[in-house]
Design a protein around this motif. Structure first.
Motif, short mmCIF file in Angstrom:
data_model
loop_
_atom_site.label_atom_id
_atom_site.label_comp_id
_atom_site.label_asym_id
_atom_site.label_seq_id
_atom_site.Cartn_x
_atom_site.Cartn_y
_atom_site.Cartn_z
N LEU A 182 4.93 -0.15 -13.52
CA LEU A 182 3.89 0.65 -12.98
C LEU A 182 3.82 2.12 -12.84
O LEU A 182 3.06 3.08 -13.02
CB LEU A 182 3.14 0.29 -11.75
N ASN A 183 5.07 2.50 -12.30
CA ASN A 183 5.30 4.07 -12.26
C ASN A 183 6.19 4.65 -13.07
O ASN A 183 6.74 5.60 -12.96
CB ASN A 183 6.01 4.05 -10.62
N GLY A 184 6.25 3.86 -14.12
CA GLY A 184 6.83 4.58 -15.40
C GLY A 184 8.10 4.14 -15.95
O GLY A 184 8.71 4.58 -17.03
N ALA A 185 8.79 3.20 -15.28
CA ALA A 185 10.26 2.80 -15.58
C ALA A 185 9.92 1.98 -16.78
O ALA A 185 9.20 1.27 -17.03
CB ALA A 185 10.58 1.76 -14.34
N ASP A 228 0.97 -1.13 -0.19
CA ASP A 228 -0.05 -0.08 0.06
C ASP A 228 0.83 1.27 0.01
O ASP A 228 1.89 1.41 0.77
CB ASP A 228 -0.84 0.17 1.62
N TYR A 229 0.53 2.06 -0.93
CA TYR A 229 1.29 3.33 -0.90
C TYR A 229 0.40 4.45 -1.73
O TYR A 229 -0.36 3.90 -2.75
CB TYR A 229 2.68 3.35 -1.68
N ASN A 230 0.55 5.55 -1.46
CA ASN A 230 -0.07 6.59 -2.05
C ASN A 230 0.55 7.10 -3.35
O ASN A 230 1.57 7.43 -3.61
CB ASN A 230 -0.17 7.90 -1.33
N LYS A 231 -0.12 6.44 -4.67
CA LYS A 231 0.64 6.67 -5.91
C LYS A 231 0.65 7.86 -6.36
O LYS A 231 1.87 8.34 -7.11
CB LYS A 231 -0.26 5.92 -6.92
N SER A 232 -0.02 8.94 -5.72
CA SER A 232 0.38 10.56 -5.97
C SER A 232 1.48 11.09 -5.20
O SER A 232 2.03 12.05 -5.83
CB SER A 232 -1.12 11.38 -5.61
N ASN A 233 2.00 10.35 -4.42
CA ASN A 233 3.21 10.83 -3.89
C ASN A 233 4.40 10.09 -4.40
O ASN A 233 5.75 10.22 -4.09
CB ASN A 233 3.47 10.34 -2.41
N VAL A 234 4.27 9.33 -5.44
CA VAL A 234 5.71 8.59 -5.94
C VAL A 234 5.83 9.53 -7.51
O VAL A 234 5.08 9.29 -8.54
CB VAL A 234 5.34 7.07 -6.26
N PRO A 235 7.10 9.91 -7.61
CA PRO A 235 7.49 10.57 -8.79
C PRO A 235 7.44 9.47 -10.14
O PRO A 235 7.62 8.29 -9.86
CB PRO A 235 9.00 11.08 -8.84
N SER A 236 7.58 10.00 -10.97
CA SER A 236 7.56 9.09 -12.30
C SER A 236 9.02 8.56 -12.36
O SER A 236 10.10 9.24 -12.17
CB SER A 236 7.24 9.99 -13.56
N ALA A 237 8.95 7.38 -12.65
CA ALA A 237 10.13 6.48 -12.90
C ALA A 237 10.83 6.51 -14.33
O ALA A 237 11.61 5.90 -14.70
CB ALA A 237 10.25 5.29 -12.18
N THR A 297 12.42 -14.69 -3.00
CA THR A 297 13.16 -13.51 -3.36
C THR A 297 12.49 -13.49 -4.96
O THR A 297 12.63 -12.17 -5.49
CB THR A 297 14.56 -14.00 -3.61
N GLU A 298 12.26 -14.45 -5.75
CA GLU A 298 11.44 -14.34 -6.98
C GLU A 298 10.26 -13.27 -6.90
O GLU A 298 9.95 -12.63 -7.66
CB GLU A 298 11.12 -15.42 -7.89
N ALA A 299 9.30 -13.62 -5.76
CA ALA A 299 8.31 -12.90 -5.61
C ALA A 299 8.57 -11.42 -5.21
O ALA A 299 7.94 -10.40 -5.64
CB ALA A 299 7.35 -13.64 -4.58
N LEU A 300 9.68 -11.39 -4.58
CA LEU A 300 10.13 -9.90 -4.11
C LEU A 300 10.55 -9.21 -5.52
O LEU A 300 10.26 -7.98 -5.55
CB LEU A 300 11.14 -9.92 -3.12
N TYR A 301 11.36 -9.93 -6.36
CA TYR A 301 11.81 -9.30 -7.49
C TYR A 301 10.38 -8.94 -8.49
O TYR A 301 10.41 -7.75 -8.77
CB TYR A 301 12.56 -10.21 -8.30
N GLN A 302 9.54 -9.98 -8.44
CA GLN A 302 8.23 -9.49 -9.29
C GLN A 302 7.52 -8.22 -8.77
O GLN A 302 7.03 -7.58 -9.76
CB GLN A 302 7.45 -10.86 -9.47
N GLY A 303 7.40 -8.14 -7.49
CA GLY A 303 6.83 -7.16 -7.00
C GLY A 303 7.41 -5.88 -7.29
O GLY A 303 6.85 -4.66 -7.65
N ALA A 304 8.89 -5.87 -6.97
CA ALA A 304 9.64 -4.49 -7.50
C ALA A 304 9.62 -4.28 -8.80
O ALA A 304 9.42 -2.96 -9.12
CB ALA A 304 11.11 -4.84 -7.09
N TYR A 305 9.81 -5.25 -9.80
CA TYR A 305 9.62 -5.02 -11.08
C TYR A 305 8.43 -4.35 -11.58
O TYR A 305 8.39 -3.27 -12.34
CB TYR A 305 10.15 -6.16 -11.93
N ASN A 306 7.31 -5.05 -11.16
CA ASN A 306 6.03 -4.52 -11.42
C ASN A 306 5.66 -3.01 -11.03
O ASN A 306 5.12 -2.30 -11.89
CB ASN A 306 5.04 -5.49 -10.98
N THR A 307 6.09 -2.69 -9.82
CA THR A 307 6.08 -1.50 -9.08
C THR A 307 6.72 -0.54 -10.14
O THR A 307 6.18 0.31 -10.30
CB THR A 307 6.37 -1.36 -7.87
N LEU A 308 7.98 -0.87 -10.34
CA LEU A 308 8.90 -0.01 -11.13
C LEU A 308 8.20 0.51 -12.52
O LEU A 308 7.92 1.60 -12.86
CB LEU A 308 10.18 -0.48 -11.36
#
Length: 164
Positions: A49-52, A10-19, A36-47
């Motif tokens: 999702l936020n424009g990376a 959970d995080y406020n997407k409006s507080n996250v700058p574009s990546a 660790t693969e689940a952690l990676y998938q979470g990190a990758y997908n979030t990056l």
């Protein structure tokens, strides 16, 4: 705040700058691969999702969590990443090995943050058992990888805003 009181995803997407203009290294421990693969998938997908740009996300493996610091140092020295996300999982066993590994990785990542002008993000789960790890790798407490990715984006933006 304890993880059982906050969902890691959970995080406020409006507080996250574009990546969109950021490049990330993600160093993943092979030990406890399911986690660790689940952690990676979470990190990758979030990056993403936020424009990376997926082409601006570099993934490298290290054998275990203890090697996260050296692998992350290599990532910072050998690439042009804006941040390095360190992902691993140490589950307590019957010996003090857990304490030594957790302390070593924590101190190592802290030292990298002090020595380099690149943020190194602490994405290490340190749990008492497998279920706690699963709960924090996409389970009932969210995904520490999501939290690590948001932290990386925010730290890159902070550095840029201060003209590092």
């Amino acid at each position: 705040m304890a993880t059982n009181l906050k969902n890691l995803s959970d995080y406020n997407k409006s507080n996250v700058p574009s990546a969109a203009n950021m490049k990330f290294g993600i160093v993943v421990s092979e030990w406890n691969e399911e986690i660790t693969e689940a952690l990676y998938q979470g990190a990758y997908n979030t990056l993403v999702l936020n424009g990376a740009n997926p082409n601006n996300i570099i993934k490298k493996y290290v054998p275990g969590s203890f090697e996260l610091t050296k692998g992350s140092k290599y990532m910072a020295e050998c690439t042009d990443v804006d941040a390095v996300i360190c992902l691993g999982c140490v589950i307590q066993g019957e010996t003090p090995h857990f304490d030594f590994v957790c302390n070593g990785v924590t101190q190592g990542i802290t030292q990298l943050n002090l020595d380099y002008n690149v943020p190194f993000i602490f994405g290490l789960l340190t749990t008492l058992d497998q279920q706690q790890a699963l709960d924090r790798a996409g389970g009932k407490h969210g995904n520490k990888g999501d939290e690590a990715a948001v932290t990386a984006i925010k730290m890159v933006q902070m550095g840029r805003s201060l003209n590092r």
